[in-house]
Motif scaffolding. Structure first.
Motif, PDB file in Angstrom:
ATOM      1  N   TYR A   2       7.866 -15.348  -7.935  1.00 46.75           N
ATOM      2  CA  TYR A   2       7.444 -13.955  -8.093  1.00 46.75           C
ATOM      3  C   TYR A   2       7.104 -13.652  -9.554  1.00 46.75           C
ATOM      4  CZ  TYR A   2       7.662  -8.889  -7.899  1.00 46.75           C
ATOM      5  OH  TYR A   2       7.386  -7.573  -8.014  1.00 46.75           O
ATOM      6  N   GLY A   3       7.990 -14.190 -10.470  1.00 47.31           N
ATOM      7  CA  GLY A   3       7.767 -13.972 -11.902  1.00 47.31           C
ATOM      8  C   GLY A   3       6.483 -14.614 -12.369  1.00 47.31           C
ATOM      9  N   LEU A   4       6.144 -15.787 -11.784  1.00 52.92           N
ATOM     10  CA  LEU A   4       4.914 -16.489 -12.177  1.00 52.92           C
ATOM     11  C   LEU A   4       3.667 -15.670 -11.816  1.00 52.92           C
ATOM     12  CD1 LEU A   4       3.715 -19.115 -13.289  1.00 52.92           C
ATOM     13  CD2 LEU A   4       3.651 -19.978 -10.937  1.00 52.92           C
ATOM     14  N   GLU A   5       3.693 -15.100 -10.614  1.00 55.71           N
ATOM     15  CA  GLU A   5       2.543 -14.288 -10.191  1.00 55.71           C
ATOM     16  C   GLU A   5       2.385 -13.048 -11.063  1.00 55.71           C
ATOM     17  OE1 GLU A   5       0.296 -15.292  -8.059  1.00 55.71           O
ATOM     18  OE2 GLU A   5       1.501 -17.115  -7.924  1.00 55.71           O
ATOM     19  N   MET A   6       3.557 -12.481 -11.448  1.00 56.65           N
ATOM     20  CA  MET A   6       3.511 -11.316 -12.338  1.00 56.65           C
ATOM     21  C   MET A   6       2.911 -11.684 -13.689  1.00 56.65           C
ATOM     22  SD  MET A   6       6.819  -8.863 -12.060  1.00 56.65           S
ATOM     23  CE  MET A   6       6.476  -7.997 -13.539  1.00 56.65           C
ATOM     24  N   ALA A   7       3.297 -12.860 -14.171  1.00 57.70           N
ATOM     25  CA  ALA A   7       2.771 -13.310 -15.464  1.00 57.70           C
ATOM     26  C   ALA A   7       1.267 -13.534 -15.382  1.00 57.70           C
ATOM     27  CB  ALA A   7       3.478 -14.612 -15.870  1.00 57.70           C
ATOM     28  N   LYS A   8       0.818 -14.099 -14.226  1.00 57.25           N
ATOM     29  CA  LYS A   8      -0.628 -14.304 -14.044  1.00 57.25           C
ATOM     30  C   LYS A   8      -1.370 -12.967 -14.082  1.00 57.25           C
ATOM     31  CE  LYS A   8      -0.866 -18.493 -11.249  1.00 57.25           C
ATOM     32  NZ  LYS A   8      -1.105 -18.951  -9.876  1.00 57.25           N
ATOM     33  N   LEU A  10      -0.400 -10.223 -15.530  1.00 60.77           N
ATOM     34  CA  LEU A  10      -0.391  -9.679 -16.891  1.00 60.77           C
ATOM     35  C   LEU A  10      -1.408 -10.384 -17.781  1.00 60.77           C
ATOM     36  CD1 LEU A  10       3.404  -9.078 -17.535  1.00 60.77           C
ATOM     37  CD2 LEU A  10       1.569  -7.385 -17.583  1.00 60.77           C
ATOM     38  N   MET A  11      -1.600 -11.664 -17.525  1.00 56.66           N
ATOM     39  CA  MET A  11      -2.599 -12.414 -18.318  1.00 56.66           C
ATOM     40  C   MET A  11      -4.001 -11.849 -18.096  1.00 56.66           C
ATOM     41  SD  MET A  11      -1.275 -14.555 -20.284  1.00 56.66           S
ATOM     42  CE  MET A  11      -2.675 -15.511 -20.761  1.00 56.66           C
ATOM     43  N   THR A  13      -4.639  -8.760 -17.341  1.00 59.09           N
ATOM     44  CA  THR A  13      -4.671  -7.502 -18.097  1.00 59.09           C
ATOM     45  C   THR A  13      -4.896  -7.768 -19.578  1.00 59.09           C
ATOM     46  OG1 THR A  13      -3.117  -6.573 -16.510  1.00 59.09           O
ATOM     47  CG2 THR A  13      -3.409  -5.376 -18.570  1.00 59.09           C
TER      48      THR A  13
END
Ligand code: SF4
Ligand code: SF4
Length: 190
Positions: A2-8, A10-11, A13
């Motif tokens: 889940y954290g990885l998808e969030m980081a993607k 944000l990238m 953005t």
């Protein structure tokens, strides 16, 4: 995961944060129109118009209304008609430009505007008085003579009726009167 998808996300953005915006803050900012832009207000030169109504006949929607009366100057010598009505129903116009193509005397040009918001449909009819009074910033669409002078509607100065024709005005005067000029006269000015 889940954290990885969030980081993607944000990238994405972050990667767009420093890019120049694709949009403009209209009406404070305005895009520069292409010189051939087929704008809404039309540019009409009464001095060049013979009242032949070719523009009205070629309009596929039949939204140009022209009413003429006999010329008061020289009706039997092929002089132009007197224009009484020249209305264009802008609310139905599809800006195809066929009316401009059909005009044999370079009297009608597309305009360069795009801000014709009105509350009533009747206010969307461009009348002959409005055509007469409008500032002359013709589009270069289907007018190579304007392109060859590098004309920029809106950025260049308004053009007068003597400047916008393909031939010298004197040629037109004689052509309308059914007289052919010899080679020397054909290039002369009025
Ligand atoms: S641009 Fe097309 S639809 Fe509009 S008045 Fe001219 S011929 Fe008619
Ligand atoms: S075709 Fe041209 S000259 Fe003829 S009536 Fe229309 S604007 Fe005037």
């Amino acid at each position: 995961m889940y954290g990885l998808e969030m980081a993607k996300g944000l990238m994405v953005t972050l990667s767009n944060l420093l890019r120049k915006p694709f949009t403009t803050a209209y009406p404070e900012q305005r895009l520069t129109q292409h010189p051939r832009f087929r704008g809404e207000e039309f540019t009409w030169y009464e001095e060049r118009c013979t009242g032949c109504a070719s523009c009205a006949k070629y309009c596929p929607l039949g939204i140009i209304k022209i009413v003429t009366s006999p010329s008061e100057t020289a009706p039997l010598e092929g002089d132009k008609y007197r224009l009484e009505t020249f209305d264009i129903e802008l609310q139905r116009c599809m800006f195809c430009g066929l009316c401009v193509e059909a005009c044999p005397y370079d009297a009608l040009f597309m305009g360069s505007g795009f801000e014709e918001g009105q509350y009533k449909r009747t206010d969307l009819v461009i009348t002959i008085d409005r055509l007469r009074q409008a500032e002359k910033n013709p589009s270069t669409w289907f007018r190579p003579q304007l392109e060859s002078m590098d004309y920029r509607p809106g950025a260049s100065r308004p053009l007068g009726w003597r400047e916008v024709g393909r031939e010298k005005w004197r040629w037109h005067q004689h052509e309308k009167a059914g007289r052919r000029l010899n080679g020397r006269d054909a290039g002369g000015d009025a």
